[in-house]
Design a protein around this motif. Structure first.
Motif, PDB file in Angstrom:
ATOM      1  N   LEU A  60      -8.358  -0.847  -0.506  1.00 17.71           N
ATOM      2  CA  LEU A  60      -7.633  -1.600   0.678  1.00 17.71           C
ATOM      3  C   LEU A  60      -8.619  -2.503   1.420  1.00 17.71           C
ATOM      4  O   LEU A  60      -8.314  -3.721   1.815  1.00 17.71           O
ATOM      5  N   PRO A  96      -4.626   2.912  -2.507  1.00 18.14           N
ATOM      6  CA  PRO A  96      -5.704   2.143  -1.575  1.00 18.14           C
ATOM      7  C   PRO A  96      -6.749   2.490  -1.066  1.00 18.14           C
ATOM      8  O   PRO A  96      -7.555   1.566  -0.724  1.00 18.14           O
ATOM      9  N   LEU A  97      -6.953   3.937  -0.933  1.00 18.41           N
ATOM     10  CA  LEU A  97      -7.979   4.347  -0.145  1.00 18.41           C
ATOM     11  C   LEU A  97      -9.043   5.121  -1.251  1.00 18.41           C
ATOM     12  O   LEU A  97     -10.108   5.495  -1.017  1.00 18.41           O
ATOM     13  N   ARG A 100      -5.191  11.604  -1.772  1.00 22.88           N
ATOM     14  CA  ARG A 100      -5.324  10.272  -0.853  1.00 22.88           C
ATOM     15  C   ARG A 100      -4.446   9.140  -1.641  1.00 22.88           C
ATOM     16  O   ARG A 100      -4.223   9.561  -2.854  1.00 22.88           O
ATOM     17  N   ILE A 109      -3.598   6.125   5.818  1.00 22.66           N
ATOM     18  CA  ILE A 109      -4.043   4.668   5.676  1.00 22.66           C
ATOM     19  C   ILE A 109      -3.959   4.115   7.109  1.00 22.66           C
ATOM     20  O   ILE A 109      -4.843   3.373   7.806  1.00 22.66           O
ATOM     21  N   ARG A 110      -3.120   4.795   8.083  1.00 20.22           N
ATOM     22  CA  ARG A 110      -3.269   4.338   9.676  1.00 20.22           C
ATOM     23  C   ARG A 110      -4.337   4.775  10.162  1.00 20.22           C
ATOM     24  O   ARG A 110      -4.956   3.881  10.878  1.00 20.22           O
ATOM     25  N   THR A 141      -2.764  -3.917  -3.849  1.00 20.90           N
ATOM     26  CA  THR A 141      -4.163  -3.789  -3.263  1.00 20.90           C
ATOM     27  C   THR A 141      -4.924  -2.755  -4.324  1.00 20.90           C
ATOM     28  O   THR A 141      -5.597  -1.825  -4.006  1.00 20.90           O
ATOM     29  N   THR A 191     -13.117   0.988  -0.246  1.00 25.04           N
ATOM     30  CA  THR A 191     -11.994   1.163  -0.674  1.00 25.04           C
ATOM     31  C   THR A 191     -11.241  -0.027  -1.265  1.00 25.04           C
ATOM     32  O   THR A 191     -11.448  -1.190  -0.892  1.00 25.04           O
ATOM     33  N   LEU A 206       3.478   1.393   4.178  1.00 24.22           N
ATOM     34  CA  LEU A 206       3.263   2.860   4.188  1.00 24.22           C
ATOM     35  C   LEU A 206       4.223   3.500   3.445  1.00 24.22           C
ATOM     36  O   LEU A 206       5.472   3.346   4.022  1.00 24.22           O
ATOM     37  N   HIS A 262      -7.097   4.946   8.612  1.00 22.93           N
ATOM     38  CA  HIS A 262      -8.449   4.100   8.107  1.00 22.93           C
ATOM     39  C   HIS A 262      -8.528   2.744   8.960  1.00 22.93           C
ATOM     40  O   HIS A 262      -9.517   2.245   8.809  1.00 22.93           O
ATOM     41  N   ALA A 303       0.791  -1.321   0.024  1.00 18.24           N
ATOM     42  CA  ALA A 303       0.100   0.130  -0.180  1.00 18.24           C
ATOM     43  C   ALA A 303       0.926   1.290   0.034  1.00 18.24           C
ATOM     44  O   ALA A 303       0.343   2.322   0.529  1.00 18.24           O
TER      45      ALA A 303
END
Length: 226
Positions: free
Chosen positions: A37, A27-28, A24, A63-64, A105, A35, A56, A66, A10
């Motif tokens: 992800l 992956p989101l 963004r 992402i963290r 992803t 998403t 990351l 999410h 990701a």
């Protein structure tokens, strides 16, 4: 049942997805209201998976946030983007096992859980086992394919099936690669020279969500194929 850790890639910049990735990480981006992800994480609910690691880099804090509260570990590449091979090697302390699964992803699947299929096909003597998709079940992916698959399942480079972004691989060969940043292709080429590169075909449909116009293709696939 044998279980394996999995790394979800990701960390990429998602440049082909611009302008959607201006605010963004790729992956989101959402497909059918969820998403990319989350679509990928659904696959990791397989009983074959015992640990989930997400790497990351670009907009990693999003992402963290999410994934807050979920059972995942993060492999931080914020200092330098390491590509797939370097990213896997960097994540090995978090994965804590061998062999390991890795999953891109940026794809959506229709059909049986691909992780279940890959794990069921793993055999002693394999170094890397890749899930590949025949061209007639591939959506949104240009080109002539990546691999030819022999009768014994061994893979060689050539126009044919498309690599799906899912593999199960031993990791010892990563330590012999001198570069910090490198693709999994470097490991696969080394493994193939020792007749250790194998593939299994996915019987469902697969859509590569690599560009903005691929989102509609993926959503149409999800409606058409169960």
């Amino acid at each position: 049942m044998t279980t394996f850790p999995i790394l979800l890639f990701a960390a990429g910049l998602g440049t082909r997805m611009a302008p959607l990735t201006d605010d963004r990480p790729k992956p989101l981006i959402k497909v059918a209201g969820r998403t990319l992800l989350d679509h990928a994480l659904d696959l990791t609910r397989s009983p074959c998976v015992d640990r989930r690691v997400v790497n990351l880099h670009y907009k990693g804090s999003m992402i963290r946030d999410h994934l807050a509260g979920q059972d995942v570990i993060f492999s931080d590449e914020s200092a330098a983007l390491l590509d797939t091979g370097g990213g896997l090697r960097n994540a090995l302390p978090m994965l804590g096992g061998d062999p390991v699964l890795t999953l891109n992803t940026d794809a959506v699947w229709c059909g049986p859980n691909p992780i279940d299929l890959l794990c069921a096909a793993w055999r002693d003597g394999m170094q890397s086992l890749l899930l590949v998709v025949p061209q007639d079940r591939v959506i949104g992916h240009p080109g002539q394919g990546d691999f030819l698959r022999g009768a014994d399942g061994q893979l060689t480079r050539g126009p044919g099936a498309v690599y799906s972004g899912l593999q199960l691989t031993r990791t010892d060969g990563l330590h012999a690669i001198p570069e910090d940043t490198f693709s999994m292709n470097v490991l696969w080429d080394r493994v193939a020279r020792n007749a250790g590169l194998f593939g299994v075909e996915y019987p469902g449909h697969w859509c590569d969500v690599g560009k903005p116009d691929s989102i509609a293709l993926a959503e149409a696939m999800l409606k058409t194929h169960v």
